[in-house]
Design a protein around this motif. Structure first.
Motif, PDB file in Angstrom:
ATOM      1  N   LYS A 180       1.054  -1.368   0.304  1.00 51.58           N
ATOM      2  CA  LYS A 180       0.002   0.329   0.061  1.00 51.58           C
ATOM      3  C   LYS A 180       0.961   1.369   0.321  1.00 51.58           C
ATOM      4  CE  LYS A 180      -0.854   0.029   5.215  1.00 51.58           C
ATOM      5  NZ  LYS A 180      -1.748  -0.395   5.763  1.00 51.58           N
ATOM      6  N   GLN A 181       2.568   1.207   0.250  1.00 50.93           N
ATOM      7  CA  GLN A 181       2.512   2.351   1.116  1.00 50.93           C
ATOM      8  C   GLN A 181       3.747   3.481  -0.759  1.00 50.93           C
ATOM      9  OE1 GLN A 181       3.692  -0.830   1.196  1.00 50.93           O
ATOM     10  NE2 GLN A 181       4.183  -0.627   4.170  1.00 50.93           N
ATOM     11  N   ILE A 182       3.439   2.271  -1.768  1.00 50.99           N
ATOM     12  CA  ILE A 182       3.751   1.945  -3.451  1.00 50.99           C
ATOM     13  C   ILE A 182       2.743   3.074  -4.230  1.00 50.99           C
ATOM     14  CG2 ILE A 182       4.108   1.855  -5.380  1.00 50.99           C
ATOM     15  CD1 ILE A 182       5.526  -0.926  -4.484  1.00 50.99           C
ATOM     16  N   PHE A 183       1.419   2.973  -3.585  1.00 49.77           N
ATOM     17  CA  PHE A 183       0.281   3.106  -3.965  1.00 49.77           C
ATOM     18  C   PHE A 183       0.234   4.862  -3.034  1.00 49.77           C
ATOM     19  CE2 PHE A 183      -0.895  -0.885  -5.066  1.00 49.77           C
ATOM     20  CZ  PHE A 183      -0.770  -1.203  -6.217  1.00 49.77           C
ATOM     21  N   LYS A 184       0.533   5.659  -2.564  1.00 51.03           N
ATOM     22  CA  LYS A 184       0.537   6.717  -1.804  1.00 51.03           C
ATOM     23  C   LYS A 184       2.138   7.560  -2.673  1.00 51.03           C
ATOM     24  CE  LYS A 184      -0.928   4.883   2.312  1.00 51.03           C
ATOM     25  NZ  LYS A 184      -0.552   4.827   4.376  1.00 51.03           N
ATOM     26  N   LEU A 185       2.365   7.012  -3.595  1.00 54.13           N
ATOM     27  CA  LEU A 185       3.533   8.173  -4.389  1.00 54.13           C
ATOM     28  C   LEU A 185       2.867   8.732  -5.140  1.00 54.13           C
ATOM     29  CD1 LEU A 185       6.200   5.376  -4.465  1.00 54.13           C
ATOM     30  CD2 LEU A 185       6.055   6.959  -2.693  1.00 54.13           C
ATOM     31  N   PRO A 186       2.666  10.261  -4.784  1.00 57.14           N
ATOM     32  CA  PRO A 186       1.503  10.946  -6.298  1.00 57.14           C
ATOM     33  C   PRO A 186       2.385  11.171  -7.448  1.00 57.14           C
ATOM     34  CG  PRO A 186       2.536  12.598  -4.419  1.00 57.14           C
ATOM     35  CD  PRO A 186       2.292  10.919  -4.167  1.00 57.14           C
ATOM     36  N   GLY A 187       3.520  11.051  -7.621  1.00 56.95           N
ATOM     37  CA  GLY A 187       4.245  11.376  -8.421  1.00 56.95           C
ATOM     38  C   GLY A 187       5.062  10.252  -9.654  1.00 56.95           C
ATOM     39  N   LEU A 188       4.213   8.484  -9.802  1.00 59.14           N
ATOM     40  CA  LEU A 188       4.799   7.847 -10.187  1.00 59.14           C
ATOM     41  C   LEU A 188       3.745   7.123 -11.813  1.00 59.14           C
ATOM     42  CD1 LEU A 188       6.060   4.774  -9.026  1.00 59.14           C
ATOM     43  CD2 LEU A 188       3.722   3.960  -8.518  1.00 59.14           C
ATOM     44  N   ASN A 189       5.275   7.215 -11.870  1.00 61.75           N
ATOM     45  CA  ASN A 189       4.332   6.936 -13.718  1.00 61.75           C
ATOM     46  C   ASN A 189       4.237   5.625 -14.497  1.00 61.75           C
ATOM     47  OD1 ASN A 189       6.108   7.278 -16.787  1.00 61.75           O
ATOM     48  ND2 ASN A 189       4.295   8.980 -16.667  1.00 61.75           N
ATOM     49  N   TYR A 190       5.283   4.619 -13.709  1.00 66.24           N
ATOM     50  CA  TYR A 190       5.302   3.939 -14.263  1.00 66.24           C
ATOM     51  C   TYR A 190       5.629   2.529 -13.034  1.00 66.24           C
ATOM     52  CZ  TYR A 190       7.970  -0.301 -16.123  1.00 66.24           C
ATOM     53  OH  TYR A 190       7.283  -2.018 -16.734  1.00 66.24           O
ATOM     54  N   LEU A 191       4.350   2.079 -12.831  1.00 74.57           N
ATOM     55  CA  LEU A 191       4.087   0.648 -11.765  1.00 74.57           C
ATOM     56  C   LEU A 191       4.132  -0.956 -12.512  1.00 74.57           C
ATOM     57  CD1 LEU A 191       4.249  -0.160  -8.371  1.00 74.57           C
ATOM     58  CD2 LEU A 191       2.350   0.013  -8.771  1.00 74.57           C
ATOM     59  N   ASN A 192       5.671  -1.799 -11.651  1.00 73.46           N
ATOM     60  CA  ASN A 192       5.353  -3.242 -12.564  1.00 73.46           C
ATOM     61  C   ASN A 192       5.970  -4.015 -10.916  1.00 73.46           C
ATOM     62  OD1 ASN A 192       5.367  -5.514 -13.320  1.00 73.46           O
ATOM     63  ND2 ASN A 192       7.315  -4.635 -14.201  1.00 73.46           N
ATOM     64  N   LEU A 193       4.466  -4.736 -10.509  1.00 80.01           N
ATOM     65  CA  LEU A 193       4.444  -5.704 -10.138  1.00 80.01           C
ATOM     66  C   LEU A 193       4.262  -7.091 -10.036  1.00 80.01           C
ATOM     67  CD1 LEU A 193       2.730  -3.758  -6.926  1.00 80.01           C
ATOM     68  CD2 LEU A 193       4.741  -3.184  -7.591  1.00 80.01           C
ATOM     69  N   SER A 194       5.178  -7.628 -10.470  1.00 82.40           N
ATOM     70  CA  SER A 194       4.999  -8.654 -10.984  1.00 82.40           C
ATOM     71  C   SER A 194       5.206 -10.454 -10.839  1.00 82.40           C
ATOM     72  CB  SER A 194       5.797  -8.936 -13.018  1.00 82.40           C
ATOM     73  OG  SER A 194       5.252  -8.097 -13.791  1.00 82.40           O
ATOM     74  N   ASN A 195       5.190 -10.861 -10.071  1.00 83.57           N
ATOM     75  CA  ASN A 195       5.193 -12.451  -9.283  1.00 83.57           C
ATOM     76  C   ASN A 195       5.905 -11.879  -8.091  1.00 83.57           C
ATOM     77  OD1 ASN A 195       5.236 -14.978  -9.688  1.00 83.57           O
ATOM     78  ND2 ASN A 195       7.828 -14.857 -10.108  1.00 83.57           N
ATOM     79  N   THR A 196       4.124 -11.432  -7.662  1.00 83.98           N
ATOM     80  CA  THR A 196       4.652 -10.735  -6.328  1.00 83.98           C
ATOM     81  C   THR A 196       3.893 -11.299  -5.278  1.00 83.98           C
ATOM     82  OG1 THR A 196       4.012  -8.408  -7.191  1.00 83.98           O
ATOM     83  CG2 THR A 196       6.212  -8.651  -6.638  1.00 83.98           C
ATOM     84  N   ASN A 197       3.053 -12.617  -5.876  1.00 83.99           N
ATOM     85  CA  ASN A 197       1.772 -13.275  -4.840  1.00 83.99           C
ATOM     86  C   ASN A 197       0.743 -11.482  -4.351  1.00 83.99           C
ATOM     87  OD1 ASN A 197       1.218 -14.988  -3.056  1.00 83.99           O
ATOM     88  ND2 ASN A 197       1.573 -14.647  -1.453  1.00 83.99           N
ATOM     89  N   THR A 198       0.934 -10.771  -5.778  1.00 85.27           N
ATOM     90  CA  THR A 198      -0.194  -9.810  -5.473  1.00 85.27           C
ATOM     91  C   THR A 198      -1.736 -10.097  -5.741  1.00 85.27           C
ATOM     92  OG1 THR A 198       1.477  -8.645  -5.904  1.00 85.27           O
ATOM     93  CG2 THR A 198      -1.245  -7.445  -6.032  1.00 85.27           C
ATOM     94  N   TYR A 199      -2.549 -10.498  -4.550  1.00 84.55           N
ATOM     95  CA  TYR A 199      -3.936 -10.433  -4.691  1.00 84.55           C
ATOM     96  C   TYR A 199      -4.950 -10.157  -5.038  1.00 84.55           C
ATOM     97  CZ  TYR A 199      -2.783 -15.313  -2.381  1.00 84.55           C
ATOM     98  OH  TYR A 199      -2.170 -16.573  -3.253  1.00 84.55           O
TER      99      TYR A 199
END
Length: 286
Positions: A180-199
């Protein structure tokens, strides 16, 4: 068939290497020499800005002296059989780029405070299992790429203080909880969460007003929040290799979306046709 897979894999590997090379070339003074011999760099010492020690076993005595090259701005290590940073690593306070590939480092540098100039940090194929709270000291960090570990990864609550982060890629490691900390970064342009056990994904897409590329591949996503449309700048989305069978109709509001990759999910032909109607200007891969 095996030959075709091999060719595809080689092209993929070449693409990854080319991207990494472009990032390396981008940093440091324009036209500066890239030193590949540590002994030579130590002999010159001053005005040595870029060092690439990829694919070589480094003399331990020379490695311990690396911190003497205090003008150094760009450092890349790869496949050096290293498990530790050199002595007095925090003396390299001018670093703007640091990358290590295929070295079994067990942690981040113990003192991150001196690295306030760092813009790019990449750690791949390490033995690191957590990102320290001290990462908040990297106030200028714009790109963070981390992955391919053998352990569970933990993010600190201080991660959200990295307000200049534009590019985050975490791949091939198990995250101990939803990031959830990643989704609090307002300047984020590119996000890759691959094969990270994300549900699941957060519904707070209104926080990602600058997000253009979202890649969440090879995970366990069964549904996507209705609020995804609030990240209105999204151009590219890849949900390959999940458990999705539908997307919310609100995705039609993503007017900038040009590519939607849904391969390896559970979509019916009818559902894909519906998405094509909702997103007439978007290429949909199914």
């Amino acid at each position: 068939m095996k030959k075709n897979y091999l060719i595809a894999f080689l092209f993929l590997l070449a693409g990854i290497n080319a991207f990494a090379q472009n990032e390396f070339d981008k940093y440091g003074p324009s036209g500066s020499q890239v030193f590949v011999d540590l002994k030579e760099a130590l002999r010159i010492e001053k005005k040595v800005y870029k060092i690439d020690l990829s694919y070589q076993k480094i003399d331990p005595k020379l490695y311990e002296k690396l911190s003497k090259i205090t003008d150094l701005q760009v450092l890349r290590l790869s496949t050096n059989e290293l498990t530790e940073y050199p002595k007095n690593f925090d003396a390299l306070f001018n670093l703007v780029y640091f990358a290590s590939y295929n070295n079994k480092l067990t942690q981040f540098p113990s003192n991150l405070k001196p690295f306030s100039n760092l813009h790019y940090l990449e750690l791949q194929h390490t033995a690191i299992d957590s990102i320290p709270a001290q990462i908040a000291y990297l106030s200028k960090l714009q790109s963070l790429k981390f992955g391919n570990t053998d352990d569970t990864l933990r993010l600190p609550v201080t991660f959200r203080f990295l307000k200049n982060l534009k590019d985050v890629s975490i791949e091939n490691c198990i995250m101990d909880s939803f990031p959830k900390q990643i989704f609090k970064l307002p300047g984020l342009n590119y996000l890759n969460l691959s094969n990270t056990n994300t549900y699941y994904l957060t519904k707070h897409f209104e926080r990602l007003q600058n997000l253009e590329v979202l890649v969440v591949e090879n995970n366990h996503l069964a549904e996507i929040p209705f609020e995804i449309y609030k990240a209105y700048k999204l151009r590219v989305i890849s949900f390959r290799g999940n458990k999705l069978y539908r997307l919310p109709d609100s995705i039609s509001h993503l007017e900038n979306l040009t590519l939607l990759d849904l391969r390896g999910n559970n979509f019916t032909v009818e559902e894909i046709e519906k998405l094509k109607v909702l997103l007439p200007g978007c290429e949909i891969k199914s």
